[in-house]
Design an enzyme around this catalytic site. Structure first.
Site, short mmCIF file in Angstrom:
data_model
loop_
_atom_site.label_atom_id
_atom_site.label_comp_id
_atom_site.label_asym_id
_atom_site.label_seq_id
_atom_site.Cartn_x
_atom_site.Cartn_y
_atom_site.Cartn_z
CB THR A 1 36.12 47.25 58.82
OG1 THR A 1 35.54 46.73 57.24
CG2 THR A 1 35.57 48.73 58.74
CB THR B 1 35.17 51.72 53.31
OG1 THR B 1 34.56 50.81 52.35
CG2 THR B 1 36.37 52.50 52.53
N GLY C 1 37.70 49.37 45.26
CA GLY C 1 37.00 48.84 44.07
C GLY C 1 36.64 49.91 43.21
N GLY C 2 37.48 51.00 43.49
CA GLY C 2 37.39 51.97 42.31
C GLY C 2 38.52 52.99 42.66
NE ARG D 1 32.95 39.72 40.59
CZ ARG D 1 32.98 39.78 41.93
NH1 ARG D 1 31.85 40.13 42.67
NH2 ARG D 1 34.45 39.70 42.29
CD GLU E 1 31.14 43.69 52.77
OE1 GLU E 1 30.96 42.85 53.72
OE2 GLU E 1 31.52 43.58 51.56
CG HIS F 1 32.38 38.77 56.67
ND1 HIS F 1 31.54 38.38 55.84
CD2 HIS F 1 33.58 39.64 55.97
CE1 HIS F 1 31.68 39.02 54.84
NE2 HIS F 1 32.78 39.79 54.85
CB THR G 1 37.52 41.10 44.05
OG1 THR G 1 36.57 42.19 43.82
CG2 THR G 1 37.74 40.90 45.70
#
Length: 336
Positions: free
Chosen positions: A76, A107, A177-178, A283, A109, A40, A195
């Site tokens: 990323t 991808t 995530g998908g 979570r 943020e 980050h 995650t």
């Protein structure tokens, strides 16, 4: 079934650089096989947040540990970085720490890319995914050690070479995530990253089947793909502390749209702190009994994940690592 591995998530958004290094060293002595770090530029929180540079951290930890596998979860390589430079950086680390380095990619943020000068509207998923695929192709060409003329839609090189490359290049792990990106991970990734905390249907019926589908389409052995999951776990023998420790990581409970589109840590913090602790804790595996904790973790192994990376939310990570070594690690090894 692939080998069961246990890993430690080094929370770069929560700890200063030196402390984060020392925690990874402790993680190896606590029985962890790997340590991953987020990349980050800005943290989830403005107050009390941190954002050390992931690649400097990896090198420091590499010098202090013997066998710990190190990687990003995730980086990323498509906006504030040139993928050719990332390829060079990881090749160098791969030479320094043979067999211990992997590159985990995602991808992206807005939080990390807008602040560093990305101009215009934050791209939709389609473009971000296309950039990711192209960057992986470019990096892998460079890791072959040849001169590379690359003329892509987003990235170009002219006579580019990386002169120090480990044999076989660097393993690339794809975060998804998908099912769309998970299928790509099966087709092109050495590993897959997801995650925890989102329900059995996502993992058992969407993500893992998509990885297998992608592998089959590319005529690859799906079992050879390392299937990593960041397990959000707040384990403490004090149940009240186990619950309260999740508070710092409230931003993870924001919607996917919020997390991908908010570009200011101050605004991210405001949105997260408006959430009740009960929603934040959803979570996480919040447990004070080791058998209960391991039973819940074991579900992910049954659903097809083999590389379990533990993300503990509390500020006292030394306490977590001591409890992990004493209470959880022996029980977790039996899941294999």
């Amino acid at each position: 079934m692939a080998e069961l591995k246990l890993g430690y998530k080094a929370s770069a958004e929560q700890f200063a650089p030196r402390e984060l290094v020392e925690l990874a060293v402790l993680a190896e002595s606590a029985g962890m096989d790997s340590a991953t770090v987020s990349d980050h530029f800005q943290p989830w929180r403005h107050e009390g947040g941190h954002a050390p540079f992931s690649l400097a951290w990896m090198t420091a930890v590499g010098e202090r540990t013997k066998n710990l596998v190190l990687g990003t979860s995730v980086l990323t390589p498509t906006f504030r970085y040139n993928p050719a430079v990332i390829a060079q950086a990881f090749a160098t680390m791969g030479c320094l720490y043979p067999g211990r380095i992997f590159l985990g990619v995602g991808t992206g943020e807005a939080l990390n890319e807008i602040a560093t000068g990305y101009a215009g509207e934050w791209p939709e998923f389609k473009e971000r995914f296309a950039r990711l695929r192209e960057s992986v192709r470019l990096m892998r060409e460079l890791w072959l050690g040849d001169r590379v003329d690359f003329d892509g839609e987003y990235y170009r090189t002219k006579g580019a070479s990386i002169y120090d490359v480990p044999e076989g290049g660097i393993p690339v792990y794809i975060a998804a995530g998908g099912p769309v990106v998970a299928k790509y991970a099966g087709r092109a990734g050495d590993g897959f990253i997801c995650t925890s905390g989102k329900g059995e249907e996502l993992y058992a019926e969407k993500l893992i089947p998509a990885v297998k589908e992608g592998a089959a389409a590319a005529d690859r052995d799906a079992d050879a793909i390392d299937r990593m999951i960041e397990i959000k776990i707040s384990y403490d023998t004090d149940p009240e502390l186990a619950l309260e420790n999740t508070r710092f990581w409230a931003p993870l409970s924001l919607t996917a749209e919020q997390k991908h589109s908010i570009d200011d840590p101050i605004e991210m913090e405001k949105a997260a702190d408006a959430l009740p602790i009960e929603q934040v804790a959803k979570r996480w595996i919040v447990a004070s009994d080791p058998d209960e904790a391991v039973e819940k973790v074991g579900q992910y192994v049954k659903w097809g994940l083999n590389h379990l990376v533990f993300h503990a939310p509390g500020h006292d990570q030394r306490r977590f690592l001591e409890l992990f070594k004493r209470d959880l690690e022996p029980r977790l090894r039996k899941l294999a």
